[in-house]
Design an enzyme around this catalytic site. Structure first.
Site, PDB file in Angstrom:
ATOM      1  CD1 TRP A   1      44.945 -50.401 -71.391  1.00 61.01           C
ATOM      2  CD2 TRP A   1      45.966 -52.386 -71.464  1.00 61.01           C
ATOM      3  NE1 TRP A   1      44.506 -51.148 -70.306  1.00 61.01           N
ATOM      4  CE2 TRP A   1      45.124 -52.378 -70.339  1.00 61.01           C
ATOM      5  CE3 TRP A   1      46.713 -53.547 -71.716  1.00 61.01           C
ATOM      6  CZ2 TRP A   1      44.993 -53.446 -69.460  1.00 61.01           C
ATOM      7  CZ3 TRP A   1      46.586 -54.626 -70.849  1.00 61.01           C
ATOM      8  CH2 TRP A   1      45.731 -54.561 -69.740  1.00 61.01           C
ATOM      9  CG  ASN A   2      43.328 -56.066 -74.256  1.00 58.85           C
ATOM     10  OD1 ASN A   2      42.943 -55.252 -75.098  1.00 58.85           O
ATOM     11  ND2 ASN A   2      42.603 -57.101 -73.887  1.00 58.85           N
TER      12      ASN A   2
ATOM     13  CD  GLU B   1      32.958 -56.448 -79.510  1.00 58.81           C
ATOM     14  OE1 GLU B   1      33.042 -57.387 -78.691  1.00 58.81           O
ATOM     15  OE2 GLU B   1      32.400 -56.561 -80.608  1.00 58.81           O
ATOM     16  CG  LEU B   2      31.493 -53.403 -72.809  1.00 57.06           C
ATOM     17  CD1 LEU B   2      30.292 -52.938 -72.008  1.00 57.06           C
ATOM     18  CD2 LEU B   2      32.442 -52.250 -73.085  1.00 57.06           C
TER      19      LEU B   2
ATOM     20  CB  CYS C   1      37.977 -59.305 -73.503  1.00 58.17           C
ATOM     21  SG  CYS C   1      38.259 -59.669 -75.245  1.00 58.17           S
TER      22      CYS C   1
HETATM   23  P1  NAP Z   1      39.201 -49.075 -69.964  1.00 60.77           P
HETATM   24  O1  NAP Z   1      39.815 -48.516 -68.768  1.00 60.77           O
HETATM   25  O2  NAP Z   1      37.742 -49.119 -70.069  1.00 60.77           O
HETATM   26  O3  NAP Z   1      39.846 -48.308 -71.211  1.00 60.77           O
HETATM   27  C1  NAP Z   1      39.400 -48.519 -72.521  1.00 60.77           C
HETATM   28  C2  NAP Z   1      39.409 -47.198 -73.256  1.00 60.77           C
HETATM   29  O4  NAP Z   1      38.363 -46.373 -72.717  1.00 60.77           O
HETATM   30  C3  NAP Z   1      40.698 -46.409 -73.085  1.00 60.77           C
HETATM   31  O5  NAP Z   1      40.978 -45.729 -74.285  1.00 60.77           O
HETATM   32  C4  NAP Z   1      40.350 -45.445 -71.973  1.00 60.77           C
HETATM   33  O6  NAP Z   1      41.156 -44.288 -71.966  1.00 60.77           O
HETATM   34  C5  NAP Z   1      38.927 -45.110 -72.344  1.00 60.77           C
HETATM   35  N1  NAP Z   1      38.129 -44.544 -71.271  1.00 60.77           N
HETATM   36  C6  NAP Z   1      38.089 -44.903 -69.978  1.00 60.77           C
HETATM   37  N2  NAP Z   1      37.182 -44.153 -69.321  1.00 60.77           N
HETATM   38  C7  NAP Z   1      36.640 -43.314 -70.224  1.00 60.77           C
HETATM   39  C8  NAP Z   1      35.653 -42.286 -70.155  1.00 60.77           C
HETATM   40  N3  NAP Z   1      35.043 -41.984 -69.024  1.00 60.77           N
HETATM   41  N4  NAP Z   1      35.340 -41.617 -71.287  1.00 60.77           N
HETATM   42  C9  NAP Z   1      35.958 -41.898 -72.441  1.00 60.77           C
HETATM   43  N5  NAP Z   1      36.909 -42.855 -72.570  1.00 60.77           N
HETATM   44  C10 NAP Z   1      37.240 -43.554 -71.473  1.00 60.77           C
HETATM   45  O7  NAP Z   1      39.648 -50.576 -70.238  1.00 60.77           O
HETATM   46  P2  NAP Z   1      40.943 -51.260 -69.772  1.00 60.77           P
HETATM   47  O8  NAP Z   1      40.799 -51.585 -68.341  1.00 60.77           O
HETATM   48  O9  NAP Z   1      42.110 -50.490 -70.210  1.00 60.77           O
HETATM   49  O10 NAP Z   1      40.825 -52.589 -70.679  1.00 60.77           O
HETATM   50  C11 NAP Z   1      40.467 -53.775 -70.167  1.00 60.77           C
HETATM   51  C12 NAP Z   1      38.997 -54.073 -70.315  1.00 60.77           C
HETATM   52  O11 NAP Z   1      38.657 -54.159 -71.694  1.00 60.77           O
HETATM   53  C13 NAP Z   1      38.652 -55.417 -69.728  1.00 60.77           C
HETATM   54  O12 NAP Z   1      37.445 -55.359 -69.051  1.00 60.77           O
HETATM   55  C14 NAP Z   1      38.546 -56.296 -70.963  1.00 60.77           C
HETATM   56  O13 NAP Z   1      37.792 -57.462 -70.754  1.00 60.77           O
HETATM   57  C15 NAP Z   1      37.949 -55.365 -71.942  1.00 60.77           C
HETATM   58  N6  NAP Z   1      38.179 -55.810 -73.324  1.00 60.77           N
HETATM   59  C16 NAP Z   1      37.123 -56.266 -74.055  1.00 60.77           C
HETATM   60  C17 NAP Z   1      37.316 -56.749 -75.345  1.00 60.77           C
HETATM   61  C18 NAP Z   1      36.174 -57.244 -76.182  1.00 60.77           C
HETATM   62  O14 NAP Z   1      36.334 -57.339 -77.398  1.00 60.77           O
HETATM   63  N7  NAP Z   1      35.032 -57.559 -75.606  1.00 60.77           N
HETATM   64  C19 NAP Z   1      38.599 -56.744 -75.892  1.00 60.77           C
HETATM   65  C20 NAP Z   1      39.653 -56.282 -75.112  1.00 60.77           C
HETATM   66  C21 NAP Z   1      39.428 -55.803 -73.825  1.00 60.77           C
HETATM   67  P3  NAP Z   1      42.372 -44.083 -70.901  1.00 60.77           P
HETATM   68  O15 NAP Z   1      43.419 -45.086 -71.248  1.00 60.77           O
HETATM   69  O16 NAP Z   1      42.810 -42.682 -71.156  1.00 60.77           O
HETATM   70  O17 NAP Z   1      41.786 -44.301 -69.543  1.00 60.77           O
END
Ligand code: NAP
Length: 472
Positions: free
Chosen positions: A147-148, A245-246, A279
């Site tokens: 979502w960010n 991309e984590l 991120c």
């Molecule tokens: P998140 O909880 O991992 O959510 C990301 C996506 O994954 C959402 O669509 C989420 O759905 C889905 N998801 C979560 N658990 C899942 C599962 N077990 N199976 C399938 N899909 C699943 O991430 P966040 O906390 O919202 O975002 C922040 C993280 O993203 C931070 O760690 C940030 O550093 C990282 N990030 C990385 C980058 C990059 O390019 N490296 C860019 C931006 C952000 P739901 O919303 O339904 O839970």
């Protein structure tokens, strides 16, 4: 955050409704009905039929690139409306939301203008005969996105996929459904056929079923280490190509010969932009002793003078966090860091009663056994480390499970370049904060993931790089 037996951060997935809850007003703006298994099947059938049709053929590339050009035009016409969706879904300051939409327009135009060149056949040495590598689509790509940056994350996958001829199905984060729907709408408005891009409001179980489906050939996830480890595992078990991309724990290094005032000003933006929910945000300030006093003074002053207010008000300088849960999680992390011996140079200041605001904080004296040392703080909390020399900078920077980006400020660019080559991350920026543009590849190493998005490397992640040899 606890660690699993594999050392990967674990965080239980809490099932959320696909719902916009404005993080500033706390009002539930809109709730969306989840897609059924039958609707998922229809999306896969449409995507697969499109992949097998002339639409995906190399000869049709010009038409697909025209769709991307029209997409850039549609997003330009609807920029204000799209920016407001971002601000209302996840609380981003409106000026930053407009900037995000502009990045999407730039990415769509970049692939429209460069897709043909990037995917042109590449000649190889004439060893067995005349040889070249062609680039063909591979089939449906599943995107799981956070979502960010609710539009930018989507376009990073969608634009190269459309250029290459890969249909996309998308599971976006549950708290930004208006953005998820709007992206499908603008892509359709740009003339993309049914099946080219389908937004799905689905559960983790449905994501797993899609990954297992033979019609799906690639999985692109941006998100947390937790979601990445699960989804990459599912992709691996089905032998599907994946990019991840984590998270990150990026360093912002200030050497003793840097323009400290400029570095400090940049460091503030690099940590507080998007309420710190980036991120590649500057999560760890590593400052050499000679620069530490001036740097700390400027940063503390700026952190304590933010204006927390309505994201739609141009006068606000710090947005609320994206949700109540995000704010509570960050507060717990901060409290745990302090309970384990870290010192708070600023933070825990009063915040407005309305909105999920988090007062900017700076932590120091973080020992290696403090959980905070290895954690990603996804919000306006900076860590400050003061070191003596360049070797200490490198040792501290690389003592991380992550390896996404990083920044080095120095008056001596050659010295900074030498340090940049020693830092174990996918990206390093010298004398400027981390940034992302369409032309440059984006991604990390270690637990920050694998693969690249954007630029020439990004478009080649999900194509069949097919060798053809004609005998001598
Ligand atoms: P998140 O909880 O991992 O959510 C990301 C996506 O994954 C959402 O669509 C989420 O759905 C889905 N998801 C979560 N658990 C899942 C599962 N077990 N199976 C399938 N899909 C699943 O991430 P966040 O906390 O919202 O975002 C922040 C993280 O993203 C931070 O760690 C940030 O550093 C990282 N990030 C990385 C980058 C990059 O390019 N490296 C860019 C931006 C952000 P739901 O919303 O339904 O839970």
């Amino acid at each position: 955050m606890p660690l699993s037996g594999t050392g990967v951060c674990i965080k239980e997935h809490i099932k959320m409704a696909y719902q916009t809850r404005n993080p500033y007003t706390d009002e539930v703006v809109k709730t969306f009905t989840p897609h059924t298994d039958a609707e998922v099947e229809a999306a896969l059938a449409a995507g697969h039929a499109l992949y097998k049709s002339d639409w995906a053929a190399p000869a049709n590339m010009a038409a697909r690139l025209d769709t991307l050009r029209r997409l850039a035009d549609v997003m330009t016409e609807r920029k204000e409306e799209l920016a407001r969706y971002i601000s209302i879904d996840m609380g981003k300051l409106i000026g930053q939301s407009r900037g995000e939409v502009q990045s999407c327009i730039d990415i769509a135009r970049y692939y429209a203008d460069n897709g043909a060149r990037l995917l042109a056949p590449v000649p190889y040495p004439d060893v067995l005969g005349e040889a070249w590598v062609e680039h063909h689509p591979i089939g449906i790509i599943l995107a799981v996105e956070p979502w960010n940056f609710p539009f930018y994350q989507l376009i990073r996958v969608a634009a190269p996929a459309i250029a290459a001829g890969n249909p996309v199905v998308v599971k976006h984060a549950s708290n930004v459904p208006q953005c998820a729907q709007a992206m499908e709408d603008v892509i359709r408005e740009a003339g993309a056929p049914e099946g080219a891009y389908t937004n799905l409001f689905i559960s983790p179980d449905q994501v797993a079923a899609i990954i297992a489906d033979d019609r799906v050939q690639g999985v692109a996830l941006t998100g947390s280490e937790y979601a990445g480890s699960i989804v990459a595992g599912q992709a691996g078990a089905k032998l599907k190509k994946a990019t991840m991309e984590l998270g990150g724990n990026d360093v912002f290094v200030v050497l003793d010969d840097a323009d400290v005032a400029r570095a400090a000003k940049t460091a503030v933006g690099a940590r507080l932009y998007n309420a710190g929910q980036v991120c590649t945000a500057a999560k760890r300030y590593i400052v050499q002793a000679g620069a530490a006093e001036e740097f700390t003074r400027i940063v503390l002053e700026a952190f304590q003078s933010v204006v927390m207010g309505d994201p739609l008000d141009e006068a606000s300088t710090l947005a609320p966090m994206s949700s109540k849960r995000a704010k509570e999680d960050l507060q717990q992390q901060l409290d745990r860091a302090v309970a384990n011996g870290a010192k708070l140079l600023c933070g825990n200041a009063p915040v407005p009663a309305q909105g999920q605001f988090f007062a900017p904080a700076v932590l120091t004296d973080i020992s290696r056994d403090n959980p905070a040392y290895f954690e990603e703080f996804f919000g306006p909390v900076a860590q400050l480390y003061v070191v003596e020399n360049d070797d200490e900078v490198v040792a501290l920077a690389n003592d991380s499970h992550y390896g996404l980006g990083g920044t080095i400020f120095s008056g001596d660019v050659e010295r900074a370049k030498r340090l940049a080559s020693r830092i174990e991350t996918g990206m390093v920026f010298i004398n400027q904060g981390g940034d992302s543009v369409a032309e440059l590849p984006f991604g990390g190493v270690k637990r920050s993931g694998f693969g690249r998005e954007l630029g020439d490397l990004g478009i080649k992640e999900f194509v069949n790089q097919k060798l053809v040899v004609v005998a001598k």
